[in-house]
Design a protein around this motif. Structure first.
Motif, PDB file in Angstrom:
ATOM      1  N   PHE A 137       0.485  -1.553  -0.176  1.00 33.33           N
ATOM      2  CA  PHE A 137      -0.178   0.342  -0.180  1.00 33.33           C
ATOM      3  C   PHE A 137       1.076   1.187   0.174  1.00 33.33           C
ATOM      4  O   PHE A 137       1.852   1.460   0.486  1.00 33.33           O
ATOM      5  N   ASP A 138      -0.015   2.367  -0.532  1.00 36.22           N
ATOM      6  CA  ASP A 138       1.189   3.428  -0.265  1.00 36.22           C
ATOM      7  C   ASP A 138       0.918   4.322   1.092  1.00 36.22           C
ATOM      8  O   ASP A 138       1.228   5.268   0.891  1.00 36.22           O
ATOM      9  N   LEU A 139      -0.561   4.122   1.518  1.00 39.08           N
ATOM     10  CA  LEU A 139      -0.564   4.740   2.245  1.00 39.08           C
ATOM     11  C   LEU A 139      -1.634   3.728   3.637  1.00 39.08           C
ATOM     12  O   LEU A 139      -2.701   3.213   3.685  1.00 39.08           O
ATOM     13  N   ILE A 140      -0.946   3.767   4.614  1.00 37.02           N
ATOM     14  CA  ILE A 140      -1.332   3.009   5.615  1.00 37.02           C
ATOM     15  C   ILE A 140      -2.120   4.027   7.287  1.00 37.02           C
ATOM     16  O   ILE A 140      -1.372   4.356   7.139  1.00 37.02           O
ATOM     17  N   ILE A 141      -2.965   3.624   7.536  1.00 36.80           N
ATOM     18  CA  ILE A 141      -3.521   4.140   8.871  1.00 36.80           C
ATOM     19  C   ILE A 141      -4.353   3.511   9.731  1.00 36.80           C
ATOM     20  O   ILE A 141      -3.987   2.087  10.110  1.00 36.80           O
ATOM     21  N   GLY A 142      -4.037   3.778  10.868  1.00 35.81           N
ATOM     22  CA  GLY A 142      -5.087   3.446  12.250  1.00 35.81           C
ATOM     23  C   GLY A 142      -5.043   4.058  13.508  1.00 35.81           C
ATOM     24  O   GLY A 142      -4.660   4.703  13.397  1.00 35.81           O
ATOM     25  N   SER A 143      -5.298   3.589  14.968  1.00 35.28           N
ATOM     26  CA  SER A 143      -5.937   4.184  15.285  1.00 35.28           C
ATOM     27  C   SER A 143      -5.371   3.507  17.056  1.00 35.28           C
ATOM     28  O   SER A 143      -6.216   2.479  16.610  1.00 35.28           O
ATOM     29  N   ASP A 144      -4.758   3.813  18.446  1.00 32.22           N
ATOM     30  CA  ASP A 144      -4.581   3.070  19.194  1.00 32.22           C
ATOM     31  C   ASP A 144      -4.903   1.856  18.958  1.00 32.22           C
ATOM     32  O   ASP A 144      -5.431   1.272  19.697  1.00 32.22           O
ATOM     33  N   LEU A 145      -3.164   1.461  18.444  1.00 31.15           N
ATOM     34  CA  LEU A 145      -2.883   0.292  18.489  1.00 31.15           C
ATOM     35  C   LEU A 145      -1.676  -0.391  18.985  1.00 31.15           C
ATOM     36  O   LEU A 145      -1.363  -1.166  19.072  1.00 31.15           O
ATOM     37  N   LEU A 146      -1.601   0.635  19.816  1.00 33.19           N
ATOM     38  CA  LEU A 146       0.062   0.112  21.087  1.00 33.19           C
ATOM     39  C   LEU A 146      -0.784  -0.101  22.530  1.00 33.19           C
ATOM     40  O   LEU A 146       0.200   0.859  22.822  1.00 33.19           O
ATOM     41  N   TYR A 147      -1.755  -0.494  22.639  1.00 34.28           N
ATOM     42  CA  TYR A 147      -2.259  -1.001  23.959  1.00 34.28           C
ATOM     43  C   TYR A 147      -1.313  -2.057  24.536  1.00 34.28           C
ATOM     44  O   TYR A 147      -1.735  -2.342  25.649  1.00 34.28           O
ATOM     45  N   GLU A 148      -0.705  -3.028  23.646  1.00 31.92           N
ATOM     46  CA  GLU A 148       0.255  -3.963  24.717  1.00 31.92           C
ATOM     47  C   GLU A 148       1.805  -4.158  23.858  1.00 31.92           C
ATOM     48  O   GLU A 148       1.716  -3.396  23.081  1.00 31.92           O
ATOM     49  N   ARG A 149       2.693  -4.134  25.132  1.00 31.84           N
ATOM     50  CA  ARG A 149       4.470  -4.316  24.698  1.00 31.84           C
ATOM     51  C   ARG A 149       4.902  -4.919  23.387  1.00 31.84           C
ATOM     52  O   ARG A 149       5.029  -4.865  22.655  1.00 31.84           O
ATOM     53  N   ASP A 150       3.351  -6.318  23.473  1.00 30.17           N
ATOM     54  CA  ASP A 150       4.685  -7.118  22.222  1.00 30.17           C
ATOM     55  C   ASP A 150       3.715  -6.694  20.661  1.00 30.17           C
ATOM     56  O   ASP A 150       4.066  -6.256  19.660  1.00 30.17           O
ATOM     57  N   HIS A 151       2.914  -5.267  20.791  1.00 24.03           N
ATOM     58  CA  HIS A 151       2.411  -4.615  19.250  1.00 24.03           C
ATOM     59  C   HIS A 151       3.221  -3.529  19.274  1.00 24.03           C
ATOM     60  O   HIS A 151       3.458  -3.268  17.813  1.00 24.03           O
ATOM     61  N   VAL A 152       4.294  -3.082  19.569  1.00 23.86           N
ATOM     62  CA  VAL A 152       5.226  -2.847  19.299  1.00 23.86           C
ATOM     63  C   VAL A 152       6.087  -2.726  18.059  1.00 23.86           C
ATOM     64  O   VAL A 152       6.581  -2.353  16.817  1.00 23.86           O
ATOM     65  N   GLU A 153       6.360  -4.755  17.927  1.00 20.44           N
ATOM     66  CA  GLU A 153       7.881  -5.044  17.048  1.00 20.44           C
ATOM     67  C   GLU A 153       6.445  -6.204  15.810  1.00 20.44           C
ATOM     68  O   GLU A 153       6.436  -5.307  15.002  1.00 20.44           O
ATOM     69  N   LEU A 154       4.827  -6.550  16.190  1.00 25.91           N
ATOM     70  CA  LEU A 154       4.492  -6.943  15.332  1.00 25.91           C
ATOM     71  C   LEU A 154       4.130  -5.979  14.202  1.00 25.91           C
ATOM     72  O   LEU A 154       3.841  -6.807  13.449  1.00 25.91           O
ATOM     73  N   LEU A 155       3.487  -4.723  14.634  1.00 28.97           N
ATOM     74  CA  LEU A 155       2.733  -4.083  14.365  1.00 28.97           C
ATOM     75  C   LEU A 155       3.341  -3.150  13.063  1.00 28.97           C
ATOM     76  O   LEU A 155       3.004  -2.995  11.534  1.00 28.97           O
TER      77      LEU A 155
END
Length: 218
Positions: A137-155
């Motif tokens: 994709f050219d543009l990726i969007i999202g909101s309030d996605l980092l509420y777990e520590r392991d989300h950092v690397e996964l996301l």
């Protein structure tokens, strides 16, 4: 879905109205066949996809005025998919994703409520980084996605896998403790970052305690 109460509302975006059906509140729960439980989604976290959070409104209000022409757009962790719904209304090329087994059903219902074309949806697991169904994709969007520590690397890894060489990522995030580590991971993937407080958030019930983060890779 059994024993679930819903809420219907209309959210204004300039000249456009988006009609949505959400869960009545975060106390609702229905997992008759244990589909969510088998995916690791507990009864406490099950309803979180089904309401509109402040960050989702901030992202949707920002993105509806963004220059998305000729861009292939991905919403990550869409939940109710408010940004996807307004972008779809504006004829953008939007694809939505989420892990929750009911997200697609709610998105389809809300798309019908707005008399719009169906939004492409893929249920994804960030642990399985690349999906051929998605592509890049050219543009990726999202909101309030980092509420777990392991989300950092996964996301960050998931975004990198699905972003073109030249890509912009726009995330609306409240003040959470994992943001700086996520910024570092995105830098490692070649993205520079700027952040700013959203303007004109009088559509929210309370002042927004967060920022919009824009990651750019040229």
């Amino acid at each position: 879905m059994k024993n679930i109460r819903f809420k219907y509302q209309t959210i204004e975006f300039g000249e456009e109205d988006i009609h949505i059906r959400t869960l009545k509140d975060t106390q609702q729960f229905s997992d008759t066949n244990n589909v969510a439980e088998n995916l690791g989604i507990s009864s406490a976290t099950w309803p979180l996809f089904g309401v509109v959070w402040p960050s989702a409104e901030v992202l949707a209000n920002y993105i509806q005025e963004y220059d998305f022409k000729n861009k292939r757009i991905l919403e990550v962790g869409c939940g109710i998919g408010l940004s996807s719904l307004i972008l779809n209304k504006l004829n953008a090329d939007i694809t939505a994703t989420d892990y929750h087994p009911e997200a697609e059903n709610f998105l389809d219902i809300n798309t019908e409520l707005n008399n719009d074309e169906e939004i492409p949806f893929v249920r994804v697991d960030w642990n399985k980084i690349y999906s051929e169904k998605l592509g890049k994709f050219d543009l990726i969007i999202g909101s309030d996605l980092l509420y777990e520590r392991d989300h950092v690397e996964l996301l960050s890894s998931f975004i990198n896998a699905h972003s073109n060489k030249k890509c912009t990522v726009i995330l609306a995030n409240p003040n959470r403790g994992h943001q700086s580590k996520f910024n570092t991971e995105m830098k490692n993937h070649g993205f520079s970052c700027i952040s700013f407080e959203p303007e004109h958030t009088d559509y929210l019930d309370e002042p927004y305690k967060g920022k919009i983060f824009k990651y750019i890779r040229e």
